[in-house]
Design a protein around this motif. Structure first.
Motif, mmCIF file in Angstrom:
data_model
loop_
_atom_site.group_PDB
_atom_site.id
_atom_site.type_symbol
_atom_site.label_atom_id
_atom_site.label_comp_id
_atom_site.label_asym_id
_atom_site.label_seq_id
_atom_site.Cartn_x
_atom_site.Cartn_y
_atom_site.Cartn_z
ATOM 1 N N GLN A 94 -19.556 17.665 71.871
ATOM 2 C CA GLN A 94 -20.140 16.400 71.446
ATOM 3 C C GLN A 94 -21.621 16.344 71.821
ATOM 4 N N GLY A 95 -22.459 16.185 70.802
ATOM 5 C CA GLY A 95 -23.888 16.066 71.031
ATOM 6 C C GLY A 95 -24.319 14.613 71.102
ATOM 7 N N HIS A 96 -25.311 14.359 71.958
ATOM 8 C CA HIS A 96 -25.840 13.004 72.145
ATOM 9 C C HIS A 96 -27.361 13.071 72.211
ATOM 10 N N LYS A 107 -29.059 11.408 65.158
ATOM 11 C CA LYS A 107 -27.786 12.007 64.759
ATOM 12 C C LYS A 107 -27.987 13.496 64.459
ATOM 13 N N THR A 108 -29.059 13.819 63.757
ATOM 14 C CA THR A 108 -29.365 15.215 63.439
ATOM 15 C C THR A 108 -29.625 16.013 64.712
ATOM 16 N N LEU A 109 -30.446 15.473 65.597
ATOM 17 C CA LEU A 109 -30.771 16.160 66.848
ATOM 18 C C LEU A 109 -29.521 16.364 67.699
ATOM 19 N N SER A 110 -28.676 15.363 67.790
ATOM 20 C CA SER A 110 -27.462 15.503 68.609
ATOM 21 C C SER A 110 -26.528 16.571 68.030
ATOM 22 N N THR A 111 -26.454 16.662 66.710
ATOM 23 C CA THR A 111 -25.646 17.702 66.064
ATOM 24 C C THR A 111 -26.257 19.079 66.314
ATOM 25 N N GLN A 112 -27.580 19.171 66.250
ATOM 26 C CA GLN A 112 -28.251 20.446 66.534
ATOM 27 C C GLN A 112 -27.979 20.890 67.973
ATOM 28 N N ARG A 113 -27.979 19.966 68.903
ATOM 29 C CA ARG A 113 -27.693 20.292 70.311
ATOM 30 C C ARG A 113 -26.266 20.818 70.454
ATOM 31 N N ALA A 114 -25.318 20.139 69.821
ATOM 32 C CA ALA A 114 -23.922 20.582 69.889
ATOM 33 C C ALA A 114 -23.764 21.962 69.260
ATOM 34 N N ASN A 115 -24.425 22.189 68.125
ATOM 35 C CA ASN A 115 -24.374 23.502 67.466
ATOM 36 C C ASN A 115 -24.994 24.589 68.341
ATOM 37 N N ALA A 116 -26.059 24.257 69.064
ATOM 38 C CA ALA A 116 -26.715 25.237 69.946
ATOM 39 C C ALA A 116 -25.766 25.654 71.069
ATOM 40 N N VAL A 117 -25.039 24.706 71.633
ATOM 41 C CA VAL A 117 -24.074 25.024 72.695
ATOM 42 C C VAL A 117 -22.933 25.861 72.124
ATOM 43 N N MET A 118 -22.438 25.480 70.953
ATOM 44 C CA MET A 118 -21.355 26.251 70.336
ATOM 45 C C MET A 118 -21.813 27.680 70.054
ATOM 46 N N ALA A 119 -23.017 27.840 69.548
ATOM 47 C CA ALA A 119 -23.539 29.183 69.257
ATOM 48 C C ALA A 119 -23.593 30.032 70.529
ATOM 49 N N GLU A 120 -23.992 29.434 71.636
ATOM 50 C CA GLU A 120 -24.041 30.167 72.915
ATOM 51 C C GLU A 120 -22.631 30.556 73.355
ATOM 52 N N LEU A 121 -21.683 29.631 73.234
ATOM 53 C CA LEU A 121 -20.304 29.938 73.618
ATOM 54 C C LEU A 121 -19.729 31.066 72.755
ATOM 55 N N LYS A 134 -19.548 17.609 66.979
ATOM 56 C CA LYS A 134 -19.739 16.250 66.461
ATOM 57 C C LYS A 134 -21.003 15.706 67.098
ATOM 58 N N GLY A 135 -21.949 15.287 66.283
ATOM 59 C CA GLY A 135 -23.166 14.656 66.772
ATOM 60 C C GLY A 135 -23.022 13.145 66.734
ATOM 61 N N TYR A 136 -23.248 12.507 67.867
ATOM 62 C CA TYR A 136 -23.101 11.053 67.955
ATOM 63 C C TYR A 136 -24.430 10.313 67.958
ATOM 64 N N GLY A 137 -25.530 11.024 68.022
ATOM 65 C CA GLY A 137 -26.815 10.340 68.068
ATOM 66 C C GLY A 137 -26.915 9.465 69.300
ATOM 67 N N VAL A 138 -27.232 8.187 69.093
ATOM 68 C CA VAL A 138 -27.383 7.248 70.211
ATOM 69 C C VAL A 138 -26.142 6.351 70.389
ATOM 70 N N GLU A 139 -25.058 6.666 69.685
ATOM 71 C CA GLU A 139 -23.865 5.812 69.681
ATOM 72 C C GLU A 139 -23.198 5.664 71.037
ATOM 73 N N ARG A 140 -23.234 6.692 71.872
ATOM 74 C CA ARG A 140 -22.469 6.693 73.121
ATOM 75 C C ARG A 140 -23.361 7.014 74.323
ATOM 76 N N PRO A 141 -24.239 6.097 74.670
ATOM 77 C CA PRO A 141 -25.116 6.386 75.814
ATOM 78 C C PRO A 141 -24.348 6.358 77.134
ATOM 79 N N VAL A 142 -24.776 7.219 78.046
ATOM 80 C CA VAL A 142 -24.243 7.175 79.405
ATOM 81 C C VAL A 142 -24.794 5.937 80.080
ATOM 82 N N THR A 143 -26.057 5.678 79.813
ATOM 83 C CA THR A 143 -26.743 4.547 80.409
ATOM 84 C C THR A 143 -27.729 4.004 79.391
#
Length: 174
Positions: A94-96, A107-121, A134-143
């Motif tokens: 999950q990208g955020h 949303k695009t950036l969060s998906t790119q981050r998730a894809n980058a982690v998946m590519a490394e794995l 799944k990219g969530y963008g700003v939908e689920r902030p920690v804070t």
């Protein structure tokens, strides 16, 4: 009483006073430093709890970036070793984001981050058929705050273990 006698008496009184801090009525205080954390005493190998506590599931990114840092790579390497040993788990990545820009850009950036982690794995040997992003963008902030230290906590990818594919997984994998 001489100087030596007074000094010895003061040391004795201070020593007894300090000893009293750790005991009351002959009872000593519990050793909480090395006590197991509540709720984590029986973490079983291969469990979700083991993954969260001993491996770590969060990877952080620089502002506006989907590039995996050297520090993040260490966590991803630990995750890959664990995931290769524990093949029963599916992995939802999950990208955020909490970066300047529109909601669509987040949303695009969060998906790119998730894809980058998946590519490394995948590069480290984790089967891509077990994973989805799944990219969530700003939908689920920690804070939610304006301070940069708070916002940086939202610039993350969370690697979550699943027992089955959810609706965000590609149809071919469900």
């Amino acid at each position: 009483m001489g100087r030596f006698g007074r000094g010895a008496l003061v040391a004795l009184i201070c020593g007894l006073g300090a000893a009293g801090c750790n005991s009351a009525g002959g009872l000593s205080s519990p050793n909480v430093t090395n006590a197991p954390a509540a709720g984590f005493a029986n973490i079983s190998p291969g469990s979700e709890e083991e993954f969260i506590i001993n491996v770590g599931r969060r990877i952080y990114f620089e502002q506006g970036s989907a590039v995996v840092t050297d520090e993040a790579r260490i966590t991803i390497e630990n995750q890959s070793r664990w995931l290769k040993r524990n093949k029963k788990w599916l992995v939802k990545i999950q990208g955020h984001a909490d970066d300047p820009g529109s909601e669509a850009a987040q949303k695009t950036l969060s998906t790119q981050r998730a894809n980058a982690v998946m590519a490394e794995l995948v590069k480290l040997g984790v089967n891509p058929r077990r994973m989805w992003v799944k990219g969530y963008g700003v939908e689920r902030p920690v804070t939610d705050c304006d301070e940069i230290t708070c916002q940086s906590q939202n610039r993350r990818v969370v690697v979550n273990l699943r027992e089955e594919f959810d609706d965000s997984a590609p149809v071919a994998r469900r």
